[in-house]
Design a protein around this motif. Structure first.
Motif, PDB file in Angstrom:
ATOM      1  N   ARG A 259       0.809  -1.210   0.000  1.00  0.00           N
ATOM      2  CA  ARG A 259       0.000   0.000   0.000  1.00  0.00           C
ATOM      3  C   ARG A 259       0.844   1.263   0.000  1.00  0.00           C
ATOM      4  NH1 ARG A 259      -4.220  -1.554  -2.159  1.00  0.00           N
ATOM      5  NH2 ARG A 259      -5.178   0.428  -1.516  1.00  0.00           N
ATOM      6  N   THR A 260       2.128   1.142   0.316  1.00  0.00           N
ATOM      7  CA  THR A 260       3.011   2.312   0.273  1.00  0.00           C
ATOM      8  C   THR A 260       3.062   2.901  -1.130  1.00  0.00           C
ATOM      9  OG1 THR A 260       4.374   1.426   2.064  1.00  0.00           O
ATOM     10  CG2 THR A 260       5.369   3.131   0.687  1.00  0.00           C
ATOM     11  N   GLU A 263      -2.519   2.145  -4.983  1.00  0.00           N
ATOM     12  CA  GLU A 263      -3.447   1.116  -5.443  1.00  0.00           C
ATOM     13  C   GLU A 263      -2.954   0.510  -6.746  1.00  0.00           C
ATOM     14  OE1 GLU A 263      -8.233   0.686  -6.597  1.00  0.00           O
ATOM     15  OE2 GLU A 263      -7.353   2.652  -6.126  1.00  0.00           O
ATOM     16  N   LYS A 285      -0.463   6.259  -6.604  1.00  0.00           N
ATOM     17  CA  LYS A 285      -0.629   6.947  -5.329  1.00  0.00           C
ATOM     18  C   LYS A 285      -1.161   8.331  -5.640  1.00  0.00           C
ATOM     19  CE  LYS A 285       1.505   7.460  -0.828  1.00  0.00           C
ATOM     20  NZ  LYS A 285       2.708   7.182  -0.012  1.00  0.00           N
ATOM     21  N   ARG A 377       7.252  -5.264  -0.619  1.00  0.00           N
ATOM     22  CA  ARG A 377       7.317  -4.445   0.584  1.00  0.00           C
ATOM     23  C   ARG A 377       8.697  -4.483   1.226  1.00  0.00           C
ATOM     24  NH1 ARG A 377       3.144  -5.998   4.851  1.00  0.00           N
ATOM     25  NH2 ARG A 377       3.920  -4.066   5.793  1.00  0.00           N
TER      26      ARG A 377
END
Length: 382
Positions: A259-260, A263, A285, A377
């Motif tokens: 999520r950083t 979407e 983002k 991530r």
């Protein structure tokens, strides 16, 4: 460190060069706490145990692929005393190489600690020499690691070692790129001021905006539908991802955990007659950055598809778009104003198959962001 390898067989190591007796073996679930803590110490410079979130993520990524099996997964050097001195995290991915299915490994982090770790790292490196690998690649190697890869029979692909960056709002884009080193620049107040200046600049310099190719349009589709667009468009490459529905759906699901980056979104590009001529998959983002993972298109429509993509991303309000360079797109994206290339890290491939090596050197290969660590991530979180 990112690399691709073929199967590594567990090997018992003996001899005067070893500081004891150690074993190269497949990483097991019981190793996750030690591996996670090593990752935290080496890459985050923090001296504490890995948290539950990191441990769960390592399990999800490196044990959850539908292609996973112990011989296709990560490898650790067990020093013989119950400790792990070295590890290489690996993710299997299926490619088509001149029509034959080949399961390769994407290596996502290479870590070692202490004397046993140094010996273990050397053992892992020897196990990955070209003569032993079906397919091994990395798009993020340091110069030293790339030199070791070449010494082991690998090749470096210069274009795939680059990222492209297209600025739509240049001051805000600049702040986003250096924001990790200077967090104050990403504050709401500073970003707001930069956005105001960018609007003025865009009014005075229309060339900063991305124009649209005549007649083309963009339409949102579900990311899972991307593979339906991509499959016929990738047939022109001798080396390309297979993307079975199980593997592709899993990749989309685990990429969406990041999520950083925003979407995970997908768009298809249509020509003036409404026919689909391309598609692209990206993280968005809102108001900040679009991270483009994959672009596919019909042969000869590269300029139309990429121009429409940049126009659409600009219209969606992103300050910056970034992605990995691919040879077949270089002519098209190089025509964009306010676009630059940056060296990300060396893309190195190791293989024992002459036809795969030849195809890669001729740029008859498609990789893209899903077959990389760019969605992980491990690069952005923890």
């Amino acid at each position: 460190m990112k690399v691709e390898v073929g199967t590594i067989q567990a090997a018992r190591l003996h001899g005067p060069e070893a500081p004891g007796t150690g074993t190269l073996r497949a990483m097991e679930l019981r190793d996750i706490p030690a591996v996670g803590s090593m990752f935290t110490r080496i890459f985050r410079k923090r001296e504490y145990k890995a948290g539950d979130d990191l441990q769960k993520y390592i399990e999800t990524i490196f044990f959850g692929s539908p292609l996973y099996s112990p011989e296709r997964g990560s490898v650790v050097y067990d020093d013989g005393t119950g400790g792990i001195g070295s590890v290489i995290l690996a993710l299997p991915m299926e490619f088509s190489v001149q029509g034959r299915p080949t399961v390769a490994k994407l290596l996502c982090a290479f870590m070692s600690e202490g004397k046993a770790g140094a010996h273990g790292a050397a053992c892992i490196a020897r196990a990955m020499r070209a003569a032993k690998q079906d397919m091994c690649f990395s798009d993020n190697l340091s110069p030293v690691s790339a030199d070791h890869g070449v010494a082991g029979g690998g090749i470096v692909l210069p274009i795939q070692s680059l990222d492209w960056r297209r600025s739509f709002h240049p001051l805000k884009a600049w702040a986003l790129m250096i924001g990790r080193q200077a967090p104050l620049l990403r504050s709401r107040v500073v970003m707001g001021l930069l956005a105001v200046v960018d609007r003025i600049l865009r009014q005075r310099r229309p060339g900063m905006k991305s124009g649209a190719p005549g007649g083309c349009a963009t339409r949102a589709i579900d990311p899972a539908a991307f593979v339906d667009c991509a499959e016929p468009m990738l047939q022109r490459f001798a080396v390309r991802p297979v993307w079975s529905r199980n593997e592709f759906n899993w990749l989309v699901a685990v990429a969406g955990l990041n999520r950083t980056l925003g979407e995970l979104l997908c768009r298809e590009v249509l020509d003036e007659g409404g026919r689909v001529i391309g598609a692209y998959l990206y993280f968005g983002k809102a108001g900040e950055m679009a991270t483009v993972l994959n672009i596919v298109c019909e042969a000869g429509r590269e300029l139309d598809v990429t121009t429409q993509m940049f126009h659409s991303l600009d219209a969606e309000g992103y300050a910056l778009a970034v992605g990995s360079a691919q040879p077949f797109l270089m002519n098209a994206i190089s025509r964009q104003r306010w676009l630059s290339f940056h060296h990300r890290g060396y893309f190195c491939m190791v293989t024992r198959h002459a036809d795969l090596k030849d195809a890669a050197q001729r740029n008859d290969i498609y990789v893209g962001g899903l077959a990389s660590e760019s969605w992980s991530r491990l690069l952005t979180d923890f």
